[in-house]
Scaffold this active site. Structure first.
Site, PDB file in Angstrom:
ATOM      1  N   ALA A  31       0.798  -1.237   0.000  1.00 12.65           N
ATOM      2  CA  ALA A  31       0.000   0.000   0.000  1.00 12.65           C
ATOM      3  C   ALA A  31       0.827   1.282   0.000  1.00 12.65           C
ATOM      4  CB  ALA A  31      -0.940  -0.004   1.206  1.00 12.65           C
ATOM      5  N   GLY A  33       3.452   1.831  -1.956  1.00 12.17           N
ATOM      6  CA  GLY A  33       4.202   1.946  -3.202  1.00 12.17           C
ATOM      7  C   GLY A  33       3.585   2.931  -4.178  1.00 12.17           C
ATOM      8  N   ILE A  35       1.935   2.376  -6.886  1.00 11.34           N
ATOM      9  CA  ILE A  35       0.532   2.050  -7.163  1.00 11.34           C
ATOM     10  C   ILE A  35      -0.276   2.087  -5.869  1.00 11.34           C
ATOM     11  CG2 ILE A  35      -1.063   0.219  -7.914  1.00 11.34           C
ATOM     12  CD1 ILE A  35       1.274  -0.803  -9.712  1.00 11.34           C
ATOM     13  N   GLY A  36       0.289   1.485  -4.824  1.00 10.87           N
ATOM     14  CA  GLY A  36      -0.447   1.300  -3.580  1.00 10.87           C
ATOM     15  C   GLY A  36      -1.036   2.588  -3.014  1.00 10.87           C
ATOM     16  N   ARG A 104       9.508  -2.365 -13.161  1.00  8.82           N
ATOM     17  CA  ARG A 104      10.565  -2.437 -14.167  1.00  8.82           C
ATOM     18  C   ARG A 104      11.376  -1.163 -14.277  1.00  8.82           C
ATOM     19  NH1 ARG A 104       8.777  -3.845 -20.005  1.00  8.82           N
ATOM     20  NH2 ARG A 104       6.729  -2.940 -19.542  1.00  8.82           N
ATOM     21  N   ILE A 140      -1.814  -7.755  -8.920  1.00  8.99           N
ATOM     22  CA  ILE A 140      -1.319  -6.687  -9.796  1.00  8.99           C
ATOM     23  C   ILE A 140       0.169  -6.888 -10.071  1.00  8.99           C
ATOM     24  CG2 ILE A 140      -0.868  -4.189  -9.899  1.00  8.99           C
ATOM     25  CD1 ILE A 140      -3.470  -3.794  -8.251  1.00  8.99           C
ATOM     26  N   SER A 141       0.910  -7.414  -9.107  1.00 10.40           N
ATOM     27  CA  SER A 141       2.367  -7.560  -9.202  1.00 10.40           C
ATOM     28  C   SER A 141       2.769  -8.367 -10.428  1.00 10.40           C
ATOM     29  CB  SER A 141       2.905  -8.275  -7.957  1.00 10.40           C
ATOM     30  OG  SER A 141       2.320  -7.766  -6.795  1.00 10.40           O
ATOM     31  N   ASN A 142       3.764  -7.862 -11.120  1.00 15.22           N
ATOM     32  CA  ASN A 142       4.248  -8.524 -12.338  1.00 15.22           C
ATOM     33  C   ASN A 142       5.345  -9.542 -12.052  1.00 15.22           C
ATOM     34  OD1 ASN A 142       2.931  -7.590 -14.733  1.00 15.22           O
ATOM     35  ND2 ASN A 142       3.729  -5.539 -14.291  1.00 15.22           N
ATOM     36  N   ASP A 173      -4.796  -2.791 -19.633  1.00 12.07           N
ATOM     37  CA  ASP A 173      -4.662  -3.040 -21.073  1.00 12.07           C
ATOM     38  C   ASP A 173      -5.901  -2.548 -21.826  1.00 12.07           C
ATOM     39  OD1 ASP A 173      -2.170  -4.299 -20.707  1.00 12.07           O
ATOM     40  OD2 ASP A 173      -3.186  -6.132 -20.082  1.00 12.07           O
ATOM     41  N   HIS A 200      -0.800 -10.510 -19.736  1.00 11.20           N
ATOM     42  CA  HIS A 200      -0.398  -9.125 -19.463  1.00 11.20           C
ATOM     43  C   HIS A 200       1.107  -8.937 -19.630  1.00 11.20           C
ATOM     44  CE1 HIS A 200      -0.441  -5.082 -17.949  1.00 11.20           C
ATOM     45  NE2 HIS A 200       0.457  -5.394 -17.031  1.00 11.20           N
TER      46      HIS A 200
HETATM   47  N1  LIG Z   1      -0.973  -5.506 -13.537  1.00  3.20           N
HETATM   48  C1  LIG Z   1      -0.635  -4.360 -14.098  1.00  3.20           C
HETATM   49  O1  LIG Z   1      -1.283  -3.930 -15.061  1.00  3.20           O
HETATM   50  C2  LIG Z   1       0.499  -3.561 -13.567  1.00  3.20           C
HETATM   51  C3  LIG Z   1       1.367  -4.101 -12.656  1.00  3.20           C
HETATM   52  N2  LIG Z   1       2.402  -3.369 -12.143  1.00  3.20           N
HETATM   53  C4  LIG Z   1       3.284  -4.029 -11.173  1.00  3.20           C
HETATM   54  O2  LIG Z   1       2.917  -3.662  -9.844  1.00  3.20           O
HETATM   55  C5  LIG Z   1       4.029  -3.836  -8.971  1.00  3.20           C
HETATM   56  C6  LIG Z   1       4.206  -2.639  -8.061  1.00  3.20           C
HETATM   57  O3  LIG Z   1       4.549  -1.508  -8.794  1.00  3.20           O
HETATM   58  P1  LIG Z   1       4.842  -0.104  -8.062  1.00  3.20           P
HETATM   59  O4  LIG Z   1       3.764   0.185  -7.092  1.00  3.20           O
HETATM   60  O5  LIG Z   1       5.145   0.868  -9.113  1.00  3.20           O
HETATM   61  O6  LIG Z   1       6.175  -0.464  -7.253  1.00  3.20           O
HETATM   62  P2  LIG Z   1       6.761   0.278  -5.951  1.00  3.20           P
HETATM   63  O7  LIG Z   1       8.151  -0.209  -5.765  1.00  3.20           O
HETATM   64  O8  LIG Z   1       6.535   1.736  -6.054  1.00  3.20           O
HETATM   65  O9  LIG Z   1       5.836  -0.272  -4.777  1.00  3.20           O
HETATM   66  C7  LIG Z   1       5.846  -1.583  -4.379  1.00  3.20           C
HETATM   67  C8  LIG Z   1       5.569  -1.637  -2.904  1.00  3.20           C
HETATM   68  O10 LIG Z   1       5.561  -2.993  -2.503  1.00  3.20           O
HETATM   69  C9  LIG Z   1       6.124  -3.040  -1.210  1.00  3.20           C
HETATM   70  N3  LIG Z   1       6.549  -4.391  -0.898  1.00  3.20           N
HETATM   71  C10 LIG Z   1       7.648  -5.064  -1.323  1.00  3.20           C
HETATM   72  N4  LIG Z   1       7.690  -6.289  -0.780  1.00  3.20           N
HETATM   73  C11 LIG Z   1       6.593  -6.405  -0.004  1.00  3.20           C
HETATM   74  C12 LIG Z   1       6.092  -7.419   0.817  1.00  3.20           C
HETATM   75  N5  LIG Z   1       6.704  -8.593   0.960  1.00  3.20           N
HETATM   76  N6  LIG Z   1       4.940  -7.200   1.473  1.00  3.20           N
HETATM   77  C13 LIG Z   1       4.293  -6.019   1.343  1.00  3.20           C
HETATM   78  N7  LIG Z   1       4.734  -5.009   0.589  1.00  3.20           N
HETATM   79  C14 LIG Z   1       5.868  -5.203  -0.085  1.00  3.20           C
HETATM   80  C15 LIG Z   1       7.264  -2.032  -1.258  1.00  3.20           C
HETATM   81  O11 LIG Z   1       7.674  -1.638   0.045  1.00  3.20           O
HETATM   82  C16 LIG Z   1       6.618  -0.907  -2.055  1.00  3.20           C
HETATM   83  O12 LIG Z   1       5.999   0.045  -1.212  1.00  3.20           O
HETATM   84  C17 LIG Z   1       5.224  -4.111  -9.884  1.00  3.20           C
HETATM   85  O13 LIG Z   1       5.508  -5.480  -9.905  1.00  3.20           O
HETATM   86  C18 LIG Z   1       4.735  -3.650 -11.243  1.00  3.20           C
HETATM   87  O14 LIG Z   1       5.400  -4.290 -12.310  1.00  3.20           O
HETATM   88  C19 LIG Z   1       2.585  -2.072 -12.505  1.00  3.20           C
HETATM   89  C20 LIG Z   1       1.725  -1.476 -13.402  1.00  3.20           C
HETATM   90  C21 LIG Z   1       0.650  -2.180 -14.033  1.00  3.20           C
HETATM   91  O1  LIG Z   2       4.992  -2.138 -17.824  1.00  2.00           O
HETATM   92  C1  LIG Z   2       5.141  -2.471 -16.633  1.00  2.00           C
HETATM   93  O2  LIG Z   2       6.151  -3.006 -16.184  1.00  2.00           O
HETATM   94  C2  LIG Z   2       3.994  -2.226 -15.710  1.00  2.00           C
HETATM   95  C3  LIG Z   2       2.777  -2.778 -16.321  1.00  2.00           C
HETATM   96  O3  LIG Z   2       2.465  -3.930 -16.193  1.00  2.00           O
HETATM   97  C4  LIG Z   2       2.015  -1.899 -17.217  1.00  2.00           C
HETATM   98  O4  LIG Z   2       2.192  -0.675 -17.206  1.00  2.00           O
HETATM   99  O5  LIG Z   2       1.182  -2.441 -17.953  1.00  2.00           O
END
Ligand SMILES: NC(=O)C1=CN([C@@H]2O[C@H](COP(=O)(O)OP(=O)(O)OC[C@H]3O[C@@H](n4cnc5c(N)ncnc54)[C@H](O)[C@@H]3O)[C@@H](O)[C@H]2O)C=CC1
Ligand SMILES: O=C([O-])CC(=O)C(=O)O
Length: 339
Positions: A31, A33, A35-36, A104, A140-142, A173, A200
Site C-alpha cells: 500500500a 508503493g 501504485i499502492g 521495471r 497486480i504484481s508482475n 490493457d 499481461h
Molecule cells: N498488472 C498491471 O497492469 C500492472 C502491474 N504493475 C506491477 O505492480 C508492482 C508494483 O509496482 P509499483 O507500485 O510501481 O512499485 P513500488 O516499488 O513503487 O511499490 C511496491 C511496494 O511494494 C512493497 N513491498 C515489497 N515487498 C513487499 C512485501 N513482501 N509485502 C508487502 N509489501 C511489499 C514495497 O515496500 C513498495 O511500497 C510491480 O511489480 C509492477 O510491475 C505495474 C503497473 C501495471
Molecule cells: O509495464 C510495466 O512493467 C507495468 C505494467 O504492467 C504496465 O504498465 O502495464
C-alpha cells in the site's frame, strides 16, 4: 462557496448516502508503493468500501494516517510489517489487492521481475490463504502471467483454492486500448471498450479491435497493436528508471475492485476483462487466460469466449498462447519447487 467545495461536497453527500448500504473490507498489500498509495486513495473515495486495510513492509501506518484524514466514512488502518500485522490486515477481507513487488526499469521485461516478485507474491498469497481464504484476490504484481499461477498453487497447497476468486488485473490493457483508439479516431475514450484477451505482457496482450467495429489496416493497425502491447514500456521509458505505470494502474485497479463490489452487491451484467483460471485454452496448455468475465457475488460468474476474430487477430492469438503457456508453467514450477 467555491466551485471546488461545491463539487467535493456533492461527491461527499453521494458517498455518505451510498456507504450506508454497504460493508466491505478491502485490503491493499504493498500500500505504500507507487501504485499502492493512489490506489488506496481511490478506494478511500469509494463509498462501497467500509474498511480499508493497508499493509506494506514500510510506511503503511503513515499512508493510513494521511488517507485517514479524508472525510469519507470508511475506516483506514495501516498495519505493522509483522506476521500478526499482516494477519490482522487480511482477516475478514472481501477483496485483497496485491501491488507489492518491484517495478521495471528501462530495458527490462516483466519476466525479468520474476526472480524478485515471485517469492513476494508467494509469501503474501500464503498469508491470504491462511487469513482470508474466501476473499477475492486481485494480483497486480508482475509478471501477472506467472504471479497468478503462483497464487493459485499456494491456495491449492493450503486446500482453499477457489478459481472463481482469483484475478490477474489486466484492466489497464483495456483502458489503454480504449484510450489509444480514441486518439486515432477522435472519439470519447469513455465510450470506447476494446476487448483485450490473452495475458499481461508484450505479445500476450491481444487487442481485438475488430469486435468494436474498427477496421484499421496496414501500418496503422500494426502500430496500434504494438502500442497496446507495449504501452507499459512507454511509461517505463518516460519515467527513465523511476518505475512503471502507477497512476493509470491505480485507476485501473480501483475500477476492477469497484466492479467486484458492485457485482457482490447484486448488480447484474458487470463485465471486466481479467486473467483467470479459464477453460478457453486449457487444451493448449494455458490454464489461465484473460478475456471478458461476468462478475457476480461468487466472483467469476461467466467467462466469455474470445468470439469472432480476424485472421490478423488469430495470428496474434497464436503467438500469445505460445508465450503464455511458458509464463504460466514458470509460475507453477516455481511454486511447486519453492513451497
Ligand atoms: N498488472 C498491471 O497492469 C500492472 C502491474 N504493475 C506491477 O505492480 C508492482 C508494483 O509496482 P509499483 O507500485 O510501481 O512499485 P513500488 O516499488 O513503487 O511499490 C511496491 C511496494 O511494494 C512493497 N513491498 C515489497 N515487498 C513487499 C512485501 N513482501 N509485502 C508487502 N509489501 C511489499 C514495497 O515496500 C513498495 O511500497 C510491480 O511489480 C509492477 O510491475 C505495474 C503497473 C501495471
Ligand atoms: O509495464 C510495466 O512493467 C507495468 C505494467 O504492467 C504496465 O504498465 O502495464
Amino acid at each position: 462557496m467555491s466551485a471546488v467545495r461545491q463539487v467535493f461536497g456533492a461527491v461527499q453527500r453521494r458517498a455518505f448516502s451510498a456507504s450506508t448500504r454497504q460493508a466491505s473490507k478491502v485490503t491493499v498489500l504493498g500500500a505504500a508503493g507507487g501504485i499502492g498509495q493512489p490506489l488506496s486513495l481511490l478506494l478511500k473515495l469509494n463509498p462501497r468500501v467500509s474498511e480499508l486495510a493497508l499493509y506494506d513492509i514500510r510506511l503503511a501506518p503513515g499512508v493510513a494516517a494521511d488517507i485517514g484524514h479524508i472525510n469519507t466514512k470508511s475506516t483506514v488502518t495501516g498495519y505493522d510489517p509483522t506476521p500478526s500485522g499482516l494477519r490482522d490486515c487480511l482477516k475478514g477481507s472481501e477483496i485483497v489487492l496485491i501491488p507489492a513487488g518491484v517495478p521495471r526499469k528501462p530495458g527490462m521485461t516483466r519476466d525479468d521481475l520474476f526472480n524478485t516478485n515471485a517469492s513476494i507474491v508467494r509469501d503474501l498469497a500464503k498469508a491470504a490463504a491462511e487469513s482470508a481464504p474466501e476473499a477475492n484476490i486481485l494480483v497486480i504484481s508482475n509478471p501477472v502471467n506467472s504471479t497468478v499461477p503462483i497464487t493459485a498453487e499456494v491456495f491449492k497447497s493450503k486446500g482453499v483454492y477457489n478459481p472463481r476468486r482469483l484475478f490477474g488485473v489486466t484492466t489497464l490493457d483495456v483502458v489503454r486500448a480504449s484510450r489509444f483508439i480514441s486518439q486515432i479516431k477522435g472519439t470519447d475514450p469513455a465510450n470506447e471498450n476494446i476487448t483485450v484477451v490473452g495475458g499481461h505482457s508484450g505479445a500476450t496482450i491481444v487487442p481485438l479491435l475488430s469486435q468494436a467495429g474498427y477496421e484499421l489496416t496496414g501500418e496503422q493497425l500494426d502500430e496500434y497493436v504494438h502500442r497496446v502491447q507495449f504501452g507499459g514500456d512507454e511509461v517505463v521509458q518516460a519515467k527513465g528508471g523511476a518505475g512503471s505505470a502507477t497512476l493509470s494502474m491505480a485507476m485501473a485497479g480501483a475500477r476492477f475492485a469497484e466492479s467486484l463490489l458492485k457485482a457482490a452487491q447484486g448488480q447484474k451484467g458487470v463485465i471486466e476483462p481479467t486473467f483467470v483460471d479459464s477453460p478457453l485454452f486449457k487444451d493448449q496448455g494455458c490454464d489461465f487466460f484473460a478475456s471478458n468475465v461476468e462478475l457476480g457475488p461468487n466472483g467469476v460468474e461467466k467467462i466469455h469466449p474470445v468470439g469472432k476474430i480476424t485472421d490478423y487477430e488469430q495470428k496474434l492469438l497464436d503467438v500469445c498462447l505460445g508465450d503464455l503457456q511458458k509464463n504460466i508453467q514458470k509460475g507453477v514450477d516455481f511454486a511447486k519447487q519453492n513451497p
